[in-house]
Design a protein around this motif. Structure first.
Motif, PDB file in Angstrom:
ATOM      1  N   HIS A   1     -33.782  -0.561  35.701  1.00 30.93           N
ATOM      2  CA  HIS A   1     -35.138  -0.481  35.157  1.00 30.93           C
ATOM      3  C   HIS A   1     -35.984  -1.717  35.453  1.00 30.93           C
ATOM      4  O   HIS A   1     -37.205  -1.651  35.435  1.00 30.93           O
ATOM      5  CB  HIS A   1     -35.097  -0.312  33.633  1.00 30.93           C
ATOM      6  N   LEU A   2     -35.309  -2.840  35.687  1.00 29.30           N
ATOM      7  CA  LEU A   2     -36.058  -4.103  35.754  1.00 29.30           C
ATOM      8  C   LEU A   2     -36.746  -4.274  37.104  1.00 29.30           C
ATOM      9  O   LEU A   2     -36.147  -4.021  38.155  1.00 29.30           O
ATOM     10  CB  LEU A   2     -35.112  -5.277  35.476  1.00 29.30           C
ATOM     11  N   PRO A   3     -38.021  -4.704  37.116  1.00 29.86           N
ATOM     12  CA  PRO A   3     -38.758  -4.857  38.365  1.00 29.86           C
ATOM     13  C   PRO A   3     -38.216  -6.033  39.189  1.00 29.86           C
ATOM     14  O   PRO A   3     -37.590  -6.943  38.648  1.00 29.86           O
ATOM     15  CB  PRO A   3     -40.192  -5.145  37.897  1.00 29.86           C
ATOM     16  N   ALA A   4     -38.469  -5.998  40.471  1.00 28.12           N
ATOM     17  CA  ALA A   4     -37.951  -7.027  41.377  1.00 28.12           C
ATOM     18  C   ALA A   4     -38.550  -8.402  41.103  1.00 28.12           C
ATOM     19  O   ALA A   4     -37.960  -9.424  41.444  1.00 28.12           O
ATOM     20  CB  ALA A   4     -38.219  -6.622  42.829  1.00 28.12           C
ATOM     21  N   HIS A   5     -39.706  -8.441  40.450  1.00 26.82           N
ATOM     22  CA  HIS A   5     -40.361  -9.739  40.241  1.00 26.82           C
ATOM     23  C   HIS A   5     -39.869 -10.483  38.991  1.00 26.82           C
ATOM     24  O   HIS A   5     -40.421 -11.505  38.615  1.00 26.82           O
ATOM     25  CB  HIS A   5     -41.887  -9.589  40.212  1.00 26.82           C
ATOM     26  N   VAL A   6     -38.803  -9.972  38.334  1.00 29.09           N
ATOM     27  CA  VAL A   6     -38.207 -10.726  37.214  1.00 29.09           C
ATOM     28  C   VAL A   6     -36.769 -11.095  37.572  1.00 29.09           C
ATOM     29  O   VAL A   6     -36.193 -10.545  38.517  1.00 29.09           O
ATOM     30  CB  VAL A   6     -38.224  -9.935  35.879  1.00 29.09           C
ATOM     31  N   HIS A   7     -36.196 -12.036  36.804  1.00 27.77           N
ATOM     32  CA  HIS A   7     -34.823 -12.487  37.049  1.00 27.77           C
ATOM     33  C   HIS A   7     -33.939 -12.058  35.884  1.00 27.77           C
ATOM     34  O   HIS A   7     -34.242 -12.383  34.738  1.00 27.77           O
ATOM     35  CB  HIS A   7     -34.775 -14.004  37.193  1.00 27.77           C
ATOM     36  N   PHE A   8     -32.872 -11.356  36.202  1.00 25.66           N
ATOM     37  CA  PHE A   8     -31.974 -10.859  35.157  1.00 25.66           C
ATOM     38  C   PHE A   8     -30.678 -11.670  35.186  1.00 25.66           C
ATOM     39  O   PHE A   8     -29.942 -11.664  36.177  1.00 25.66           O
ATOM     40  CB  PHE A   8     -31.703  -9.368  35.409  1.00 25.66           C
TER      41      PHE A   8
ATOM     42  N   PRO B   1     -25.567 -11.039  38.536  1.00 26.74           N
ATOM     43  CA  PRO B   1     -25.181 -10.293  39.742  1.00 26.74           C
ATOM     44  C   PRO B   1     -25.456 -11.143  40.979  1.00 26.74           C
ATOM     45  O   PRO B   1     -26.297 -12.051  40.947  1.00 26.74           O
ATOM     46  CB  PRO B   1     -26.112  -9.071  39.722  1.00 26.74           C
ATOM     47  N   GLU B   2     -24.734 -10.848  42.063  1.00 32.33           N
ATOM     48  CA  GLU B   2     -24.924 -11.596  43.309  1.00 32.33           C
ATOM     49  C   GLU B   2     -26.384 -11.585  43.732  1.00 32.33           C
ATOM     50  O   GLU B   2     -27.061 -10.562  43.628  1.00 32.33           O
ATOM     51  CB  GLU B   2     -24.079 -10.979  44.428  1.00 32.33           C
ATOM     52  N   GLY B   3     -26.849 -12.726  44.190  1.00 29.63           N
ATOM     53  CA  GLY B   3     -28.219 -12.799  44.680  1.00 29.63           C
ATOM     54  C   GLY B   3     -29.235 -13.187  43.625  1.00 29.63           C
ATOM     55  O   GLY B   3     -30.424 -13.321  43.916  1.00 29.63           O
ATOM     56  N   THR B   4     -28.764 -13.374  42.385  1.00 27.68           N
ATOM     57  CA  THR B   4     -29.684 -13.788  41.321  1.00 27.68           C
ATOM     58  C   THR B   4     -30.248 -15.175  41.640  1.00 27.68           C
ATOM     59  O   THR B   4     -29.526 -16.055  42.118  1.00 27.68           O
ATOM     60  CB  THR B   4     -28.937 -13.833  39.968  1.00 27.68           C
ATOM     61  N   ASP B   5     -31.518 -15.350  41.365  1.00 27.90           N
ATOM     62  CA  ASP B   5     -32.218 -16.609  41.635  1.00 27.90           C
ATOM     63  C   ASP B   5     -31.508 -17.802  40.969  1.00 27.90           C
ATOM     64  O   ASP B   5     -31.260 -17.791  39.757  1.00 27.90           O
ATOM     65  CB  ASP B   5     -33.641 -16.476  41.094  1.00 27.90           C
ATOM     66  N   GLU B   6     -31.171 -18.800  41.767  1.00 22.20           N
ATOM     67  CA  GLU B   6     -30.417 -19.948  41.242  1.00 22.20           C
ATOM     68  C   GLU B   6     -31.208 -20.725  40.194  1.00 22.20           C
ATOM     69  O   GLU B   6     -30.659 -21.231  39.221  1.00 22.20           O
ATOM     70  CB  GLU B   6     -30.037 -20.912  42.381  1.00 22.20           C
ATOM     71  N   GLY B   7     -32.509 -20.809  40.405  1.00 23.67           N
ATOM     72  CA  GLY B   7     -33.346 -21.530  39.453  1.00 23.67           C
ATOM     73  C   GLY B   7     -33.335 -20.856  38.081  1.00 23.67           C
ATOM     74  O   GLY B   7     -33.299 -21.523  37.044  1.00 23.67           O
ATOM     75  N   ALA B   8     -33.340 -19.534  38.086  1.00 20.54           N
ATOM     76  CA  ALA B   8     -33.304 -18.790  36.822  1.00 20.54           C
ATOM     77  C   ALA B   8     -31.973 -19.010  36.113  1.00 20.54           C
ATOM     78  O   ALA B   8     -31.924 -19.235  34.900  1.00 20.54           O
ATOM     79  CB  ALA B   8     -33.530 -17.302  37.095  1.00 20.54           C
TER      80      ALA B   8
END
Lengths: 324, 324
Positions: free
Chosen positions: B113-120, B152-159
């Motif tokens: 459900h979560l849009p690509a422009h947020v970090h989960f 999950p793999e590929g999650t933004d490191e800064g987040a």
């Protein structure tokens, strides 16, 4: 001298229970002389260092000489041997009691050996910690705990009264109960909980997909609660299960049936069955707190802050940390 | 303003975890504004009375508007619904996390459900008490506890870094872990212990030969330890078992196998098998205490005396009550 309930108390075994009885009896001025016996030289020496007795005896026969009160504080499995060894040396009118967690077996083991001129009042203080040995004892152990006496029919009333007085003076509430019923009550309130705790700690240790160090690290999610009673004395607990076999197997059978039903509810996604059980178990803790058998602070008070103390009178509606 | 880690944190759900996060984040100055959402009018009103937020929202979509940090603190079973409801309203770059006790299911429920422009960044603080609701929270809940993140793999490191900073600032040790492994670790350290505790309390309630009042009265023999986690929130725990079914059934299967072996040992009087298990489980508690995940005082410190406090640094060789 007439102030003492007993002139000479012999403690056979000086572990957590024996040492606590010594300290409590001394504190309350219940006995004039405390004779201590244990089989282990090291433990006897340690008991002496701790000042737990007035005399120390390697020879069990010698330890009960002139005793008017003998408390057997050994593991359940050796009570028969102890009874046989002390029987010829017991003085007329002596009162013999014990602290074992099973009662039918203890009566079966001890009574045949005891002479007619002594009074046997089997007992069980429902008190303890996961620690063991003479260093573990403390005088307050019995305060506000129950002590169950299971005297066989025909036991001298005066002897029962004296044992009741002993336990109530060290802080316990005393109850008389049929030995068979005692063994059923303890099978569910104590023996099964210990078995399950030992078992889950064993299961957790044996996993190949989760390491022991992970189990330890993340134990605050619930597991750590079980490790307390799974740290209890192995000899004592082996003997409990060997000597309360029927009641333990009966309670274990019921537990397993119920667990199998839960397993089925999980497998089939029966959320209502899970919710029903999880709801009805909640109130029992409140009842235990209200009965004075548990502290009221959440999480066993693990989060108490510097300077705070356990407040057993804490109301059930207090949420002591709110907004802090 | 640049001192805040997040400008606007939204808490979706304000029970024990949500309220504790609010109090801890406030105490540490981590967030400028706390927006609180919960479905229940009564709970939202209570949260406001307790001052747990800066704004209170009945409408979940409204609650996440302009939030740069959203923490989902609901039972596991509604995370998907929550994700769907908030998704269209999340601002670009917002970080979404949660506190659920299972992680694979939460990722499956929320991520689509979560849009690509947020970090989960899914998360799980291993912290809690048997209490629930907004009154149960306290700022110290997370101190010295572990918080596991399963991005999950590929999650933004800064987040990921910001979420780590959040949890370490409120006192936790943060660990990254694969979600599947997390679910196995928690199945044994948390989910199975809860299931067994609920189950034994249920079994004890249903006996015909021992009354409930006897179970309560004599619970100090071990049973009372189990009632703590069996008093935990029923909805939360129903959802845990429905959503970590495979790992829970696997651990339960192993537990039952081991218990059946113990049952056989009791039936056949195999004292050595009992003694072996009971001996090897003893050391694990010491390891948990040494790892700082349990208090050192015996009996959960229930016997602490007036004026004494829990001393987490208590040495393992101290026997604090000896001779007292």
């Amino acid at each position: 001298m007439t102030d003492f309930l007993f002139k000479r108390m012999t403690l056979i075994g000086i572990g957590l229970l024996g040492s606590s009885i010594s300290l409590a009896a001394r504190q309350k001025g219940l006995v004039e002389h405390i004779a201590v016996h244990t089989r282990s030289d090291a433990t006897l020496a340690r008991a002496e260092e701790l000042g737990l007795g007035d005399s120390y005896h390697k020879d069990v026969a010698e330890s009960v000489k002139d005793a008017d009160f003998v408390v057997v504080c050994t593991p359940v499995g050796v009570c028969g041997t102890v009874a046989k060894a002390i029987a010829p040396h017991l003085k007329e009118g002596a009162i013999i009691t014990d602290v074992g967690s099973v009662k039918m077996s203890i009566i079966r083991q001890m009574q045949p050996h005891l002479p007619a001129h002594v009074h046997f009042v089997p007992g069980h203080p429902i008190a303890g910690t996961e620690e063991s040995g003479p260093d573990a004892g403390f005088a307050e152990l019995f305060i506000n705990r129950w002590c169950i006496l299971t005297p066989p029919e025909g036991t001298d009333e005066g002897a029962i009264e004296k044992v009741k007085t002993f336990w109530s003076t060290v802080g316990s509430n005393v109850e008389l109960m049929d030995a068979h019923h005692h063994d059923n009550v303890l099978a569910i309130t104590s023996h099964l909980p210990h078995l399950i705790a030992y078992n889950i700690v064993g299961t957790a240790s044996d996993l190949e997909m989760v390491t022991n160090s992970e189990v330890i690290k993340y134990s605050a999610g619930g597991f750590r609660d079980f490790t307390r009673i799974a740290a209890s004395d192995p000899t004592m607990w082996r003997d409990v299960f060997l000597h309360n076999k029927e009641a333990a197997l009966e309670m274990l059978g019921r537990f397993t049936e119920d667990l199998t039903a839960l397993q089925r509810a999980i497998r089939w996604g029966d959320g209502d069955a899970l919710f029903d059980l999880f709801s009805r178990t909640r109130s029992i803790r409140r009842s235990i707190i209200d009965a004075g058998q548990e502290i009221a602070a959440s999480d066993f008070g693990r989060h108490l802050k510097e300077g705070e103390t356990h407040a057993p009178t804490l109301s059930s509606d207090d949420h002591e940390y709110t907004g802090s």
